[in-house]
Design an enzyme around this catalytic site. Structure first.
Site, PDB file in Angstrom:
ATOM      1  N   ASP A  10      32.009  22.299  -3.778  1.00 37.46           N
ATOM      2  CA  ASP A  10      31.666  21.429  -2.644  1.00 37.46           C
ATOM      3  C   ASP A  10      32.474  20.149  -2.769  1.00 37.46           C
ATOM      4  O   ASP A  10      32.943  19.795  -3.858  1.00 37.46           O
ATOM      5  CB  ASP A  10      30.169  21.097  -2.623  1.00 37.46           C
ATOM      6  CG  ASP A  10      29.787  20.242  -1.401  1.00 37.46           C
ATOM      7  OD1 ASP A  10      30.244  20.556  -0.298  1.00 37.46           O
ATOM      8  OD2 ASP A  10      29.056  19.248  -1.565  1.00 37.46           O
ATOM      9  N   SER A  11      32.602  19.438  -1.653  1.00 32.84           N
ATOM     10  CA  SER A  11      33.288  18.151  -1.686  1.00 32.84           C
ATOM     11  C   SER A  11      32.548  17.170  -2.602  1.00 32.84           C
ATOM     12  O   SER A  11      33.152  16.262  -3.143  1.00 32.84           O
ATOM     13  CB  SER A  11      33.358  17.569  -0.270  1.00 32.84           C
ATOM     14  OG  SER A  11      32.041  17.424   0.225  1.00 32.84           O
ATOM     15  N   CYS A  73      30.206  24.559   1.030  1.00 28.28           N
ATOM     16  CA  CYS A  73      30.515  23.388   1.853  1.00 28.28           C
ATOM     17  C   CYS A  73      30.896  23.908   3.224  1.00 28.28           C
ATOM     18  O   CYS A  73      31.830  24.716   3.345  1.00 28.28           O
ATOM     19  CB  CYS A  73      31.683  22.634   1.222  1.00 28.28           C
ATOM     20  SG  CYS A  73      32.280  21.245   2.205  1.00 28.28           S
ATOM     21  N   GLU A 158      25.245  10.806  -0.328  1.00 30.09           N
ATOM     22  CA  GLU A 158      26.096  10.654  -1.525  1.00 30.09           C
ATOM     23  C   GLU A 158      25.770   9.351  -2.266  1.00 30.09           C
ATOM     24  O   GLU A 158      25.925   9.260  -3.473  1.00 30.09           O
ATOM     25  CB  GLU A 158      27.589  10.647  -1.145  1.00 30.09           C
ATOM     26  CG  GLU A 158      28.163  12.007  -0.796  1.00 30.09           C
ATOM     27  CD  GLU A 158      28.680  12.796  -2.006  1.00 30.09           C
ATOM     28  OE1 GLU A 158      29.373  12.249  -2.860  1.00 30.09           O
ATOM     29  OE2 GLU A 158      28.360  14.004  -2.080  1.00 30.09           O
ATOM     30  N   CYS A 192      25.141  21.572   6.825  1.00 27.75           N
ATOM     31  CA  CYS A 192      25.875  20.795   5.826  1.00 27.75           C
ATOM     32  C   CYS A 192      25.010  20.848   4.582  1.00 27.75           C
ATOM     33  O   CYS A 192      23.785  20.607   4.661  1.00 27.75           O
ATOM     34  CB  CYS A 192      26.070  19.361   6.281  1.00 27.75           C
ATOM     35  SG  CYS A 192      26.712  18.295   4.974  1.00 27.75           S
ATOM     36  N   HIS A 194      24.647  18.968   2.208  1.00 25.54           N
ATOM     37  CA  HIS A 194      24.022  17.702   1.778  1.00 25.54           C
ATOM     38  C   HIS A 194      22.682  17.466   2.473  1.00 25.54           C
ATOM     39  O   HIS A 194      21.854  16.703   1.977  1.00 25.54           O
ATOM     40  CB  HIS A 194      24.914  16.512   2.120  1.00 25.54           C
ATOM     41  CG  HIS A 194      26.070  16.302   1.198  1.00 25.54           C
ATOM     42  ND1 HIS A 194      27.125  17.170   1.120  1.00 25.54           N
ATOM     43  CD2 HIS A 194      26.328  15.307   0.315  1.00 25.54           C
ATOM     44  CE1 HIS A 194      27.998  16.713   0.239  1.00 25.54           C
ATOM     45  NE2 HIS A 194      27.537  15.593  -0.271  1.00 25.54           N
TER      46      HIS A 194
END
Ligand code: DGL
Length: 276
Positions: A10-11, A73, A158, A192, A194
């Site tokens: 994932d990023s 992701c 994040e 997403c 996240h």
């Protein structure tokens, strides 16, 4: 001893929400998680950059011995997966496989909606790619899909801002914009990896009758199914229940944030993936 972990990319931290569910279903496998935290978020970046970054990360995971890599992701799955599968693998790594998260989600999302109106919340990159419109259309052509980009959500997650007034504001803002597109949406897809961390905040601003769907369990079930159908791949994977965590960013930040996403403490190492 064989070293052939499943690579999870994932990023940033979001893929840990997927890894967590995969580990629940396949606890004996070895996993190598790579977060490209130094270059996250990917969502607002252009196609070429996301492709280039994702390819570097996939090659890194191949170099670490992963025969199979999951792009956990949506942004990378939307912007890079097809090129990697069709152009890169046949040339560079014909015996390796890279799978994404969009198709397994599109295959089942129609089953959650009674009104046949689904809202998709994702990054700018995912929404602009229209990958969900295209993929869901293949499996559930009768479904109406409303998309909403939520560019502030990944930076808030994040940075660990899960309980701030700013997060409440931006969660409400994007939900209101999405729900204004149709009164009958009964299913919201968190497209997403996240976003599951924002679920408690999302619930505060949603009517009770709307389902909120995260991808972790869907992707995990789809991987189990893939390995049952591809015994040649399943047999290559190592199974000592080892889990490694690599980040292109700070290990201190990674270890501090990762617990919220993964559900248990992790100890990461810093790595460089870029080919300068
Ligand atoms: N977790 C990634 C996704 O699922 C996005 C994060 C980013 O913008 O880097 O789309």
């Amino acid at each position: 001893m064989k070293n052939a972990p499943i690579g999870i990319f994932d990023s940033g931290y979001g893929g840990l929400t997927v890894l967590r569910e995969i580990v629940r279903l396949l606890p004996d496998h070895d996993y190598l998680y790579l977060g490209d935290n130094a270059r996250a978020p990917y969502g607002p970046r252009d196609f070429d950059t996301i492709y280039h970054y994702t390819l570097e990360c996939v090659q890194y995971l191949f170099g670490q011995g992963c025969p199979l890599v999951i792009l956990a992701c949506n942004t990378a799955s939307a912007k890079a997966l097809r090129n990697i599968q069709q152009l890169v693998l046949p040339q560079l790594a014909p015996d390796r496989r890279v799978l994404g998260v969009i198709r397994p989600t599109a295959e089942v999302i129609g089953g959650y909606s009674k009104t046949k109106k689904v809202g998709v919340l994702g990054t700018l990159g995912t929404v602009r790619s229209e990958s969900y419109l295209i993929e869901i259309g293949k499996f559930f052509p009768e479904l109406e899909v409303m998309q909403q980009a939520c560019p502030m959500w990944v930076p808030l997650v994040e940075n660990g801002e899960l309980e701030s007034a700013g997060t409440d504001f931006f969660v409400k803002k994007y939900l209101d914009e999405l729900l204004a597109k149709s009164a009958d949406i009964d299913t919201l897809l968190l497209a997403c990896t996240h976003y599951p961390l924002l679920e408690p905040v999302i619930w505060q601003f949603l009517p009770k009758e709307i389902n909120v769907i995260s991808q972790g369990k869907i992707v995990a079930r789809s991987l189990v199914d893939y390995l049952l159908r591809h015994s040649e791949m399943a047999e290559r994977l190592s199974k000592q229940a080892l889990r490694s965590f690599h980040t292109t960013g700070s290990t201190e930040d990674f270890d501090g944030h990762a617990t919220a996403f993964f559900g248990e403490a992790v100890k990461s190492i810093h790595v460089e993936v870029a080919h300068l």
